[in-house]
Design a protein around this motif. Structure first.
Motif, PDB file in Angstrom:
ATOM      1  N   HIS A  56       0.852  -1.205   0.000  1.00  0.00           N
ATOM      2  CA  HIS A  56       0.000   0.000   0.000  1.00  0.00           C
ATOM      3  C   HIS A  56       0.886   1.253   0.000  1.00  0.00           C
ATOM      4  CE1 HIS A  56      -2.966   2.945   1.201  1.00  0.00           C
ATOM      5  NE2 HIS A  56      -3.913   2.041   1.019  1.00  0.00           N
ATOM      6  N   PRO A  57       0.579   2.247  -0.876  1.00  0.00           N
ATOM      7  CA  PRO A  57       1.453   3.424  -0.997  1.00  0.00           C
ATOM      8  C   PRO A  57       1.590   4.242   0.284  1.00  0.00           C
ATOM      9  CG  PRO A  57      -0.550   3.687  -2.307  1.00  0.00           C
ATOM     10  CD  PRO A  57      -0.516   2.265  -1.846  1.00  0.00           C
ATOM     11  N   ASN A  58       0.623   4.077   1.204  1.00  0.00           N
ATOM     12  CA  ASN A  58       0.685   4.847   2.456  1.00  0.00           C
ATOM     13  C   ASN A  58       1.629   4.220   3.482  1.00  0.00           C
ATOM     14  OD1 ASN A  58      -0.530   7.076   4.111  1.00  0.00           O
ATOM     15  ND2 ASN A  58      -1.017   5.324   5.416  1.00  0.00           N
ATOM     16  N   ARG A  59       1.968   2.956   3.262  1.00  0.00           N
ATOM     17  CA  ARG A  59       2.843   2.290   4.246  1.00  0.00           C
ATOM     18  C   ARG A  59       4.227   2.919   4.243  1.00  0.00           C
ATOM     19  NH1 ARG A  59       2.129  -4.113   5.296  1.00  0.00           N
ATOM     20  NH2 ARG A  59      -0.064  -4.061   5.839  1.00  0.00           N
ATOM     21  N   ILE A  60       4.953   2.688   5.311  1.00  0.00           N
ATOM     22  CA  ILE A  60       6.312   3.214   5.352  1.00  0.00           C
ATOM     23  C   ILE A  60       7.268   2.167   4.770  1.00  0.00           C
ATOM     24  CG2 ILE A  60       5.963   4.814   7.258  1.00  0.00           C
ATOM     25  CD1 ILE A  60       7.225   2.728   9.139  1.00  0.00           C
ATOM     26  N   ALA A  62       9.789   0.828   5.963  1.00  0.00           N
ATOM     27  CA  ALA A  62      10.136  -0.245   6.912  1.00  0.00           C
ATOM     28  C   ALA A  62       9.200  -1.435   6.774  1.00  0.00           C
ATOM     29  CB  ALA A  62      10.083   0.290   8.338  1.00  0.00           C
ATOM     30  N   ASP A  63       7.952  -1.179   6.308  1.00  0.00           N
ATOM     31  CA  ASP A  63       6.987  -2.267   6.155  1.00  0.00           C
ATOM     32  C   ASP A  63       7.003  -2.867   4.755  1.00  0.00           C
ATOM     33  OD1 ASP A  63       5.742  -2.728   8.655  1.00  0.00           O
ATOM     34  OD2 ASP A  63       4.793  -0.762   8.511  1.00  0.00           O
TER      35      ASP A  63
ATOM     36  N   ALA B  36      -3.245  -3.521   4.537  1.00  0.00           N
ATOM     37  CA  ALA B  36      -3.737  -2.317   5.212  1.00  0.00           C
ATOM     38  C   ALA B  36      -2.840  -1.118   4.884  1.00  0.00           C
ATOM     39  CB  ALA B  36      -3.744  -2.562   6.717  1.00  0.00           C
ATOM     40  N   PRO B  37      -3.404   0.095   4.963  1.00  0.00           N
ATOM     41  CA  PRO B  37      -2.597   1.294   4.662  1.00  0.00           C
ATOM     42  C   PRO B  37      -1.460   1.519   5.662  1.00  0.00           C
ATOM     43  CG  PRO B  37      -4.938   1.818   4.769  1.00  0.00           C
ATOM     44  CD  PRO B  37      -4.800   0.414   5.225  1.00  0.00           C
ATOM     45  N   ILE B  38      -1.549   0.915   6.833  1.00  0.00           N
ATOM     46  CA  ILE B  38      -0.452   1.026   7.803  1.00  0.00           C
ATOM     47  C   ILE B  38       0.081  -0.383   8.043  1.00  0.00           C
ATOM     48  CG2 ILE B  38       0.292   2.167   9.922  1.00  0.00           C
ATOM     49  CD1 ILE B  38      -2.603   2.937  10.425  1.00  0.00           C
ATOM     50  N   GLY B  39       1.377  -0.517   7.975  1.00  0.00           N
ATOM     51  CA  GLY B  39       1.993  -1.823   8.189  1.00  0.00           C
ATOM     52  C   GLY B  39       2.368  -2.042   9.648  1.00  0.00           C
ATOM     53  N   ALA B  42       5.045   0.378  11.164  1.00  0.00           N
ATOM     54  CA  ALA B  42       4.530   1.732  11.406  1.00  0.00           C
ATOM     55  C   ALA B  42       3.673   1.739  12.671  1.00  0.00           C
ATOM     56  CB  ALA B  42       3.717   2.200  10.202  1.00  0.00           C
ATOM     57  N   VAL B  43       2.873   0.710  12.830  1.00  0.00           N
ATOM     58  CA  VAL B  43       2.010   0.586  14.004  1.00  0.00           C
ATOM     59  C   VAL B  43       2.865   0.464  15.275  1.00  0.00           C
ATOM     60  CG1 VAL B  43       0.536  -1.144  15.125  1.00  0.00           C
ATOM     61  CG2 VAL B  43      -0.043  -0.318  12.853  1.00  0.00           C
TER      62      VAL B  43
END
Lengths: 268, 118
Positions: A56-60, A62-63, B36-39, B42-43
């Motif tokens: 997902h483009p919003n992820r950082i 690191a993920d 998900a938009p947050i991995g 990040a969480v």
């Protein structure tokens, strides 16, 4: 051929807290398919365009990154690196001088370099490969067996059945030989026309079994094909490490000629 | 032509709702979907920044769920494997790969003992 000869020393980096979409923009801007992830001078991993596409483009970053990229040394050779890449799907390898990042090399860089040394007819490596591997073992003081394998009566096969058939013979013979190099301590090349060189650090029993198999005539498209094998035993050869590889190849080739002549005189 | 009587006026209305920010905003647990938009990282960083050393990230091999962020104190009260099996069993009924679920999780112990009378 060392990795230092093909690696790129200009490394594009990114920090792990940036977004995947930012990383994609950076890759576009630098025309690269991979970025090295570095946080406060510490190497964190590698992120590739393939990983970005599936995240997902919003992820950082690191993920999305690979936290355990393959690390190689500038002194590693391209053939071993190529073999390593067959077992992993990494797109970018980090070239490390101990703990210091000195460059990167892509899967494509390695594949292109290796392709220069591959014989198009058989898919085997060509002579410079065995020259490199043999010299490397000599430098390290590791003894090895060398088999010089010469297909019997190949000229006659060409004259009798035509060159395309001769090509088939070489291809199928090579495929049979390449089955012997699967154990990781054996190196094989098509040395010239109908000659092959195999170097191995495997046991005497393995070499004996290999030679017995090669020595047996095999039917290829209904024609019996056999080969003469010259065996140089580096474990027992006097002054083995004092001589250059070229001399060992010459001696193994003479031993194969002798084996061929012995067989012919036995047949007479 | 627009005359003076037809002059356009533009106004903006500003609505302000102020409430207290919950610290941490994720209650006891976050369940992170694979897309998900947050991995998970990040969480984890968010939780670490807002409530240092209070949350634990558990990554997992699951078709839809990538990780669970859990209040560490819960793991001291109940076995991790048991807790995760309950969480996954319930969460996988409603989660999709692209979702992040948050959940409140309270553990209450009820004890009933019988003792011999003197």
């Amino acid at each position: 051929m060392n990795i230092s000869e093909i690696m790129t020393t200009t490394v594009s980096t990114i920090t792990s807290d940036k977004s995947v979409s930012f990383a994609a923009e950076k890759m576009n801007a630098y025309s690269t398919d991979a970025l090295v992830v570095v946080d406060h001078g510490e190497l964190m991993g590698v992120v590739t365009s393939r990983q970005l596409r599936s995240t997902h483009p919003n992820r950082i970053v690191a993920d999305a990154m690979n936290v355990l990229p393959i690390r190689i040394s500038p002194e590693d050779d391209v053939w071993e690196t190529h073999a390593l890449l067959q077992e992993h799907d990494d797109e970018l390898l980090l070239v490390m001088n101990e703990e210091e990042l000195v460059g990167v090399v892509t899967r494509e860089d390695v594949q292109l370099k290796v392709a220069e040394f591959i014989d198009p007819l058989t898919g085997l490596y060509r002579a410079p490969y065995i020259q490199y591997m043999g010299e490397k073992l000599l430098r390290k003081g590791k003894p090895f067996h060398m088999l010089f394998i010469d297909v019997n009566d190949f000229g006659k096969i060409n004259k009798r059945y035509g060159h395309p058939f001769g090509d088939d013979v070489i291809r199928m013979f090579s495929a049979a030989l390449s089955e012997w190099q699967s154990n990781g301590d054996t190196y094989l090349c098509r040395y010239a026309g109908d000659e092959f060189v195999l170097i191995t650090t495997a046991s005497d029993e393995w070499v004996k079994e290999c030679m017995e198999t090669i020595d047996k005539p095999t039917p290829i498209n209904d024609v019996m094909v056999s080969a003469a094998v010259g065996h140089l035993d580096g474990f027992r050869e006097p002054d083995f490490f004092d001589k250059p590889l070229r001399e060992h190849i010459a001696r193994a080739s003479l031993l194969s000629t002798k084996a061929k002549m012995n067989k012919e005189s036995m047949q007479l | 032509m627009i005359g003076e009587s037809n002059a356009i006026t533009r106004k903006a209305t500003l609505t302000l709702n102020i409430s207290e920010f919950d610290v941490p905003p994720m209650q006891d647990m976050l369940i992170v979907g694979r897309k998900a938009p947050i991995g998970p990282e990040a969480v984890r960083r968010m939780a670490e920044a807002l409530s240092p050393e209070q949350f634990t990230l558990i990554k997992m091999e699951h078709p839809k769920i990538e990780a669970v962020l859990l209040r560490s104190s819960l793991l001291q009260m109940i076995d991790e494997k048991l807790l995760m099996s309950i969480i996954l069993e319930e969460a996988e009924r409603m989660i999709s790969e692209s979702m992040v679920l948050r959940s409140e999780l309270k553990i209450a112990m009820s004890v009933k003992r019988e003792v011999d009378l003197l």
